[in-house]
Structures are given as structure tokens and as C-alpha cells.
Write an enzyme that holds these catalytic residues in place. Structure first.
Site, PDB file in Angstrom:
ATOM      1  N   LYS A 196       0.444  -1.161  -0.121  1.00  0.00           N
ATOM      2  CA  LYS A 196       0.517  -0.305  -0.314  1.00  0.00           C
ATOM      3  C   LYS A 196       1.060   0.951  -0.565  1.00  0.00           C
ATOM      4  CE  LYS A 196      -3.564  -2.568  -0.564  1.00  0.00           C
ATOM      5  NZ  LYS A 196      -4.655  -3.078   0.981  1.00  0.00           N
TER       6      LYS A 196
HETATM    7  C1  LIG Z   1      -5.254  -4.419   1.416  1.00  0.00           C
HETATM    8  C2  LIG Z   1      -7.587  -3.938   1.480  1.00  0.00           C
HETATM    9  C3  LIG Z   1      -7.545  -3.611   2.605  1.00  0.00           C
HETATM   10  C4  LIG Z   1      -7.158  -4.877   3.958  1.00  0.00           C
HETATM   11  O1  LIG Z   1      -5.633  -3.854   4.205  1.00  0.00           O
HETATM   12  P1  LIG Z   1      -4.985  -4.771   5.475  1.00  0.00           P
HETATM   13  O2  LIG Z   1      -4.239  -3.523   5.829  1.00  0.00           O
HETATM   14  O3  LIG Z   1      -4.382  -5.989   4.308  1.00  0.00           O
HETATM   15  O4  LIG Z   1      -6.561  -4.963   6.192  1.00  0.00           O
HETATM   16  C5  LIG Z   1      -8.648  -3.610   2.651  1.00  0.00           C
HETATM   17  N1  LIG Z   1      -9.610  -2.747   1.584  1.00  0.00           N
HETATM   18  C6  LIG Z   1      -8.617  -3.324   0.060  1.00  0.00           C
HETATM   19  C7  LIG Z   1      -9.631  -2.446  -0.509  1.00  0.00           C
HETATM   20  C8  LIG Z   1      -7.682  -3.635   0.239  1.00  0.00           C
HETATM   21  O5  LIG Z   1      -7.260  -3.017  -0.878  1.00  0.00           O
END
Ligand SMILES: *Cc1c(COP(=O)(O)O)cnc(C)c1O
Length: 396
Positions: A196
Site C-alpha cells: 500500500k
Molecule cells: C489491502 C486492502 C484491505 C485490507 O487491508 P489490510 O491492512 O491488509 O487489512 C481492505 N480493502 C482494500 C480495498 C484493500 O486493498
């Protein structure tokens, strides 16, 4: 004659697989983590608040609460907005399962909304048509880093008296009509998973302007106990009260130190992502078999993902074959996303294929190219040449 594809035994464009995403960690990040490891507080210490304040300032929100993941943050936000059994929550079909799972955690019912075929973002008209008496909230998703039409969505939400939770896992640093993501919903949830915009290894952060929502999320993160252990120790107090059933969804000082350090580099990460996306646009916009991501003049994307769409009638093969051929060339392509209700768990709950025809159709022609700040110009050139090689070979 086209070049011999690696999948057919030819030489690959690259010897080693280029991942679709990767964290960027430097010596400042490492020093920040080490300094917490050498200090007194590994968790529930002062670095958590430092990180929360830095994120709140960055996105212009009154409150920020760091949690162990965005999934935990979504769970906390859905809980804090009072969603429970008997409540419907609308969520786009084109997203990661966690956007919908958080509704199920609280006993609510996900109602899937379809996407706009141009942007692949949630279709606000479809949201409106799916709102009923039972609808308590909407989860919006900033798919690939772009917020959907939040003014339109908020005006629907206000008119129909439903709350808006923004799943902004892709979009820390993005803007909508000059306003930062984080200031556009009742609660916004960012992810700091390594793929991310910034990373803490695992982590999520909820931001809101609503004091009550902030307090509930903070308490939910800590077993339903409002006071924290460090405060009690400092105040010489042993009593505490568990107000409701919460969880241990805390984020440690070790991870928050990494977050503080990463956040300083977010502007340069975003600039590099934008640059790479522009290079892909330039390379692929003239290829008839490919459709580059749509841009909206209202949005400054965080460019988490670069999703190409294939014009399948112009190719001799399907997306699966293009995917496998690119992997064989050493390009770590991916697909975002399988419509959530296609997963067997959602099928077992009774969701039927065909619910969101646009999302289903677009999914079949999507392919995500590598995009991360540390990519070199050589990496970008390899992606471009592999995509051109594969499309040339499979052109009708
Ligand atoms: C990565 C992601 C999540 C979850 O994030 P985590 O920090 O891994 O729990 C939720 N929604 C979307 C759209 C994502 O891409």
C-alpha cells in the site's frame, strides 16, 4: 513475425520476476524502528500518538486511530457507526473481500453495488437504487487509488440518512476536488500493508472528524476498555472498565515508528507512482487492444494500482493466457479484483453470479501491471516491452 514468447519456449524479457508491488524502506526507516526497540515502550507507548497525529494532520482529520490492519479498522468503523444484525450496508463488488467482510463481522448484510464501466469505481446511481429501509451505511472503495464521486455519494447518503465509510486502503495521499482523502466520509480507513502507499508491515488507520466515532474505534481496538495500561501505570490506578466486547487490534510503537518515518516520504512515493503511470499511459494509449486507466479531472489518484483492460475481441486468447504469458516473460502481473460475491464463502451465503454485470464483465479483461516507487527505468521498460511482445503475438 512476432518474437517467440517465453511461454512458448522463447527467451523471457527478464530473468527474474518483477513483483507487482513492493515496499520502499531506507536507513531512516530502520533507524526509527531501532530507536523504539531500544526504548521503554514497544506498544501503547508515545510513538502511537505521534503517528496518529501525523496522519490526522496530513489528511486534515480531527482524529486518527492506528490499528493492527485496515481490516481491523474497517471492523472498528462498522461497529462504531452502530451497524448490527438486520442492517444492510452497500459495498462495491469490485474490491478486496475485507471491504465486505467487515459488515458480516458485525452481523450486517452486504449489498453489492455495480461499477461505472469507464472508471471501475462504484456507480452512484446503482448505490441509490439499492438503498432501502434497512440500509444503514455505504462502504465506498477508492479502487486503484481514486476516490469515486464523493460529493454525489455524500448527498445521496445525507438525503437517505445513511453513513459513509471510506475504504481508502489504496488512497492515502489522494485528493478529490482539492480535498484530501480522509476528509470525505464519516470514517476513512487506510492500510499500511507493504503493497500500500506507505507501510508499517501490517497496519491500518481510521480517521474521522466525529469524536464519538473516534472514541468507539479507540476503545474497540483495546478490548472495549477505554483507558490504556500506560496511563493507568502513570496515574497509579489499577481499576479499569470494559464497556463493550472489543478486540486487541492495537498497533505497536515499533510499527508506528515505521509509519512516522514512511509518512515523510509519501509525497515522493506518490510523485514516483504518478511518473510511472504516465510512462505506461504513453506506451499503451496507442495500442488498440489495450485500454489505459480512466482519469477523472476531479481526482488526484494515489496510483496504488495500474489496471490495464484488454479489448478481448481483438485478441486470439483470453485474459488468463495474457496473464500467464506476461508471468513467463518475468513480469509479476496480478488481477484486482475477483468480484467479492464470486468467492465460495459468499456463494454459500446465497449471493448469485450476475448480481453486478458490469463488475463481472470488466473483471474478465483486467490485468494489473507492476507499480511501486522503487521501480527503475529498466523495470518500466521491461514491463512495456513484455506487454507489447505479448499483445503482438496474440493480436487477431
Ligand atoms: C489491502 C486492502 C484491505 C485490507 O487491508 P489490510 O491492512 O491488509 O487489512 C481492505 N480493502 C482494500 C480495498 C484493500 O486493498
Amino acid at each position: 513475425m512476432s518474437e517467440h514468447l517465453a511461454i512458448d519456449g522463447g527467451a523471457p524479457v527478464r530473468g527474474s520476476l518483477l513483483p507487482y508491488a513492493r515496499q520502499s524502506i531506507d536507513t531512516n526507516d530502520i533507524a526509527a524502528v531501532v530507536s523504539v526497540l531500544e526504548g521503554d515502550w514497544l506498544t501503547t507507548g508515545p510513538t502511537v500518538a505521534t503517528y496518529e497525529n501525523a496522519v490526522a494532520d496530513y489528511v486534515g482529520a480531527a482524529y486518527a486511530i492506528a490499528l493492527s490492519s485496515a481490516t481491523a479498522g474497517l471492523h472498528a468503523a462498522v461497529y462504531a457507526l452502530g451497524i448490527g444484525p438486520g442492517d444492510d450496508v452497500i459495498v462495491p463488488a469490485m474490491t478486496f473481500a475485507a471491504s465486505a467482510n467487515c459488515i458480516l463481522y458485525c452481523g450486517g448484510t452486504p449489498v453489492f453495488a455495480d461499477i461505472d464501466p469507464r472508471t471501475c469505481l462504484v456507480d452512484s446511481e446503482d448505490i441509490e437504487s439499492k438503498i432501502s429501509e434497512r440500509t444503514k451505511a455505504l462502504v465506498t472503495v477508492d479502487f486503484t487509488g481514486q476516490p469515486p464521486d464523493m460529493d454525489a455519494i455524500r448527498s445521496i447518503a445525507q438525503r437517505r440518512n445513511v453513513k459513509v465509510i471510506a475504504d481508502a486502503a489504496h488512497s492515502l495521499g489522494a485528493q478529490y476536488r482539492g480535498r484530501p482523502v480522509g476528509s470525505l466520509a464519516d470514517a476513512t480507513v487506510f492500510s499500511t500493508h507493504p503493497v500500500k502507499p506507505i507501510t508499517t508491515g501490517e497496519g491500518g488507520i481510521v480517521v474521522t472528524d466525529n469524536e464519538l466515532v473516534a472514541r468507539k474505534v479507540r476503545t474497540f481496538r483495546n478490548h472495549g476498555i477505554a483507558s490504556d495500561a500506560r496511563k493507568r501505570a502513570q496515574e497509579g490506578e489499577w481499576r479499569y472498565d470494559m464497556e463493550f466486547l472489543g478486540y486487541n487490534y492495537r498497533c505497536s510503537d515499533i510499527l508506528c515508528a515505521l509509519g512516522v518515518s514512511q509518512l515523510k516520504k509519501l509525497p515522493s512515493f506518490l510523485a514516483r507512482r504518478r511518473e510511472i503511470a504516465a510512462e505506461y499511459d504513453k506506451a499503451f494509449s496507442a495500442i488498440d487492444e489495450l485500454e489505459i486507466p480512466a482519469r477523472s479531472s476531479d481526482v488526484e489518484s494515489a496510483w496504488h494500482l495500474y489496471v490495464l483492460r484488454l479489448h478481448l475481441p481483438m485478441l486470439t486468447v483470453d485474459r488468463g493466457q495474457v496473464f500467464r504469458a506476461l508471468r513467463a516473460e518475468g513480469i509479476g502481473v496480478n488481477v484486482h479484483y475477483i468480484p467479492v460475491y464470486w468467492h465460495s464463502y459468499y456463494q454459500s451465503l446465497g449471493y448469485k453470479k450476475g448480481l453486478c454485470p458490469v463488475a463481472e464483465r470488466e473483471y474478465e479483461r483486467m490485468i494489473t501491471l507492476p507499480l511501486w516507487p522503487g521501480m527503475t527505468s529498466r523495470d518500466i521498460a521491461d514491463v512495456v516491452s513484455a506487454v507489447c511482445k505479448v499483445i503482438n503475438a496474440y493480436r487477431k
